[in-house]
Design a protein around this motif. Structure first.
Motif, PDB file in Angstrom:
ATOM      1  N   ARG A 227      14.468 -19.114   9.785  1.00 42.50           N
ATOM      2  CA  ARG A 227      12.909 -19.263   9.517  1.00 42.50           C
ATOM      3  C   ARG A 227      11.762 -20.662  10.420  1.00 42.50           C
ATOM      4  O   ARG A 227      10.428 -20.073  10.429  1.00 42.50           O
ATOM      5  CB  ARG A 227      13.531 -19.811   8.022  1.00 42.50           C
ATOM      6  CG  ARG A 227      11.725 -19.601   6.912  1.00 42.50           C
ATOM      7  CD  ARG A 227      12.265 -19.334   5.875  1.00 42.50           C
ATOM      8  NE  ARG A 227      12.244 -21.106   5.912  1.00 42.50           N
ATOM      9  CZ  ARG A 227      12.046 -21.776   4.232  1.00 42.50           C
ATOM     10  NH1 ARG A 227      11.643 -20.975   3.272  1.00 42.50           N
ATOM     11  NH2 ARG A 227      12.730 -22.854   3.660  1.00 42.50           N
TER      12      ARG A 227
ATOM     13  N   LEU B 129      11.114 -19.346  13.567  1.00 40.96           N
ATOM     14  CA  LEU B 129       9.556 -18.399  13.195  1.00 40.96           C
ATOM     15  C   LEU B 129       8.033 -19.251  13.367  1.00 40.96           C
ATOM     16  O   LEU B 129       7.169 -18.690  13.274  1.00 40.96           O
ATOM     17  CB  LEU B 129       9.907 -17.524  11.900  1.00 40.96           C
ATOM     18  CG  LEU B 129      10.932 -15.968  12.658  1.00 40.96           C
ATOM     19  CD1 LEU B 129      11.377 -15.704  11.969  1.00 40.96           C
ATOM     20  CD2 LEU B 129      10.368 -15.024  13.594  1.00 40.96           C
ATOM     21  N   LEU B 130       8.668 -20.165  12.137  1.00 38.22           N
ATOM     22  CA  LEU B 130       7.570 -21.243  11.829  1.00 38.22           C
ATOM     23  C   LEU B 130       6.334 -21.816  13.498  1.00 38.22           C
ATOM     24  O   LEU B 130       6.356 -21.740  13.384  1.00 38.22           O
ATOM     25  CB  LEU B 130       7.501 -22.118  10.485  1.00 38.22           C
ATOM     26  CG  LEU B 130       7.485 -21.520   9.499  1.00 38.22           C
ATOM     27  CD1 LEU B 130       8.482 -22.040   8.378  1.00 38.22           C
ATOM     28  CD2 LEU B 130       6.710 -20.812   8.696  1.00 38.22           C
TER      29      LEU B 130
ATOM     30  N   TRP C 120       4.332 -15.727   6.430  1.00 31.99           N
ATOM     31  CA  TRP C 120       5.098 -16.320   7.380  1.00 31.99           C
ATOM     32  C   TRP C 120       4.637 -17.465   6.842  1.00 31.99           C
ATOM     33  O   TRP C 120       3.307 -18.966   7.126  1.00 31.99           O
ATOM     34  CB  TRP C 120       5.381 -16.780   8.588  1.00 31.99           C
ATOM     35  CG  TRP C 120       5.405 -15.542   9.851  1.00 31.99           C
ATOM     36  CD1 TRP C 120       5.027 -13.836   8.863  1.00 31.99           C
ATOM     37  CD2 TRP C 120       5.697 -15.019  10.606  1.00 31.99           C
ATOM     38  NE1 TRP C 120       5.130 -13.195   9.854  1.00 31.99           N
ATOM     39  CE2 TRP C 120       5.605 -13.572  11.267  1.00 31.99           C
ATOM     40  CE3 TRP C 120       6.150 -15.761  11.409  1.00 31.99           C
ATOM     41  CZ2 TRP C 120       6.543 -13.860  12.063  1.00 31.99           C
ATOM     42  CZ3 TRP C 120       6.579 -15.421  12.958  1.00 31.99           C
ATOM     43  CH2 TRP C 120       6.687 -14.517  13.441  1.00 31.99           C
TER      44      TRP C 120
ATOM     45  N   ASN D   7       6.298 -21.895   4.197  1.00 33.99           N
ATOM     46  CA  ASN D   7       7.482 -22.738   4.361  1.00 33.99           C
ATOM     47  C   ASN D   7       7.877 -23.038   3.187  1.00 33.99           C
ATOM     48  O   ASN D   7       9.002 -23.698   2.873  1.00 33.99           O
ATOM     49  CB  ASN D   7       6.729 -23.520   5.333  1.00 33.99           C
ATOM     50  CG  ASN D   7       8.325 -24.870   5.253  1.00 33.99           C
ATOM     51  OD1 ASN D   7       9.182 -23.944   5.305  1.00 33.99           O
ATOM     52  ND2 ASN D   7       8.008 -25.721   5.443  1.00 33.99           N
TER      53      ASN D   7
ATOM     54  N   LYS E 198      11.698 -18.289   0.422  1.00 39.70           N
ATOM     55  CA  LYS E 198      11.486 -17.197   1.119  1.00 39.70           C
ATOM     56  C   LYS E 198      12.030 -16.815   1.742  1.00 39.70           C
ATOM     57  O   LYS E 198      12.635 -17.574   3.076  1.00 39.70           O
ATOM     58  CB  LYS E 198       9.747 -18.147   0.947  1.00 39.70           C
ATOM     59  CG  LYS E 198       9.174 -17.077   0.313  1.00 39.70           C
ATOM     60  CD  LYS E 198       7.998 -17.185   1.091  1.00 39.70           C
ATOM     61  CE  LYS E 198       6.698 -15.671   0.125  1.00 39.70           C
ATOM     62  NZ  LYS E 198       5.709 -15.774   0.213  1.00 39.70           N
ATOM     63  N   ASP E 199      12.517 -16.162   2.029  1.00 44.45           N
ATOM     64  CA  ASP E 199      13.502 -15.135   3.435  1.00 44.45           C
ATOM     65  C   ASP E 199      12.070 -14.738   4.862  1.00 44.45           C
ATOM     66  O   ASP E 199      11.388 -13.830   4.338  1.00 44.45           O
ATOM     67  CB  ASP E 199      14.537 -14.105   2.379  1.00 44.45           C
ATOM     68  CG  ASP E 199      15.119 -13.483   3.418  1.00 44.45           C
ATOM     69  OD1 ASP E 199      14.959 -13.385   4.448  1.00 44.45           O
ATOM     70  OD2 ASP E 199      16.085 -12.309   2.842  1.00 44.45           O
ATOM     71  N   CYS E 200      12.685 -15.028   5.568  1.00 45.74           N
ATOM     72  CA  CYS E 200      11.814 -14.722   6.965  1.00 45.74           C
ATOM     73  C   CYS E 200      12.319 -13.385   6.930  1.00 45.74           C
ATOM     74  O   CYS E 200      11.090 -12.808   7.469  1.00 45.74           O
ATOM     75  CB  CYS E 200      12.324 -15.413   7.720  1.00 45.74           C
ATOM     76  SG  CYS E 200      13.422 -15.622   8.715  1.00 45.74           S
TER      77      CYS E 200
ATOM     78  N   TRP F 226       9.035 -11.255   5.499  1.00 46.73           N
ATOM     79  CA  TRP F 226       7.917 -11.711   5.935  1.00 46.73           C
ATOM     80  C   TRP F 226       7.276 -10.191   7.312  1.00 46.73           C
ATOM     81  O   TRP F 226       8.354  -9.559   7.870  1.00 46.73           O
ATOM     82  CB  TRP F 226       7.964 -12.755   7.416  1.00 46.73           C
ATOM     83  CG  TRP F 226       8.225 -14.425   6.677  1.00 46.73           C
ATOM     84  CD1 TRP F 226       8.612 -14.447   5.388  1.00 46.73           C
ATOM     85  CD2 TRP F 226       8.498 -15.055   6.956  1.00 46.73           C
ATOM     86  NE1 TRP F 226       8.427 -15.750   4.949  1.00 46.73           N
ATOM     87  CE2 TRP F 226       8.559 -16.312   6.481  1.00 46.73           C
ATOM     88  CE3 TRP F 226       8.622 -15.657   8.818  1.00 46.73           C
ATOM     89  CZ2 TRP F 226       8.667 -17.383   6.118  1.00 46.73           C
ATOM     90  CZ3 TRP F 226       8.812 -16.936   8.690  1.00 46.73           C
ATOM     91  CH2 TRP F 226       9.255 -17.714   7.949  1.00 46.73           C
TER      92      TRP F 226
END
Length: 110
Positions: A2, A5-6, A22, A24, A28-30, A33
């Protein structure tokens, strides 16, 4: 994954707001997204489908922090002013980059 990806997202201007899912936020499960696909058994990110997302900016080397990534679709975005980092250790052997018209240059390893 995650966080990788951020970091990847930070390099972009998201012109159409398609990466708005998307964030933080803790818990939250990426895998939920937009454009992110994960292995249903392991939960690892295996595909990024971001074609025609209206993205422009820098392609971050944080993709190297996604060791299970096998598919990367950035078609239809604008990276003409971007330097493409060398992804020597990123195995995208199953990815066809020949149709990615907006890649300015793909550098080969020395």
């Amino acid at each position: 994954e995650r966080q990788a990806l951020l970091k990847f997202k930070k390099g972009f201007v998201d012109g159409y707001g398609k990466l708005s899912s998307w964030d933080n936020e803790d818990g939250k499960d990426c895998c939920n997204w937009g454009g992110v696909y994960c292995n249903s058994q392991t939960g690892h990110v295996i595909e990024l489908h971001l074609g025609f997302y209206g993205l422009h900016g820098m392609i971050s080397p944080s993709l190297l922090e996604l060791p299970y990534l096998t598919s990367l679709d950035l078609y239809g975005n604008d990276f003409n002013q971007s330097h493409i980092p060398k992804f020597i250790d990123l195995d995208l052997s199953s990815t066809n980059l020949s149709v990615a018209h907006d890649w300015l240059e793909v550098e080969s390893s020395p």
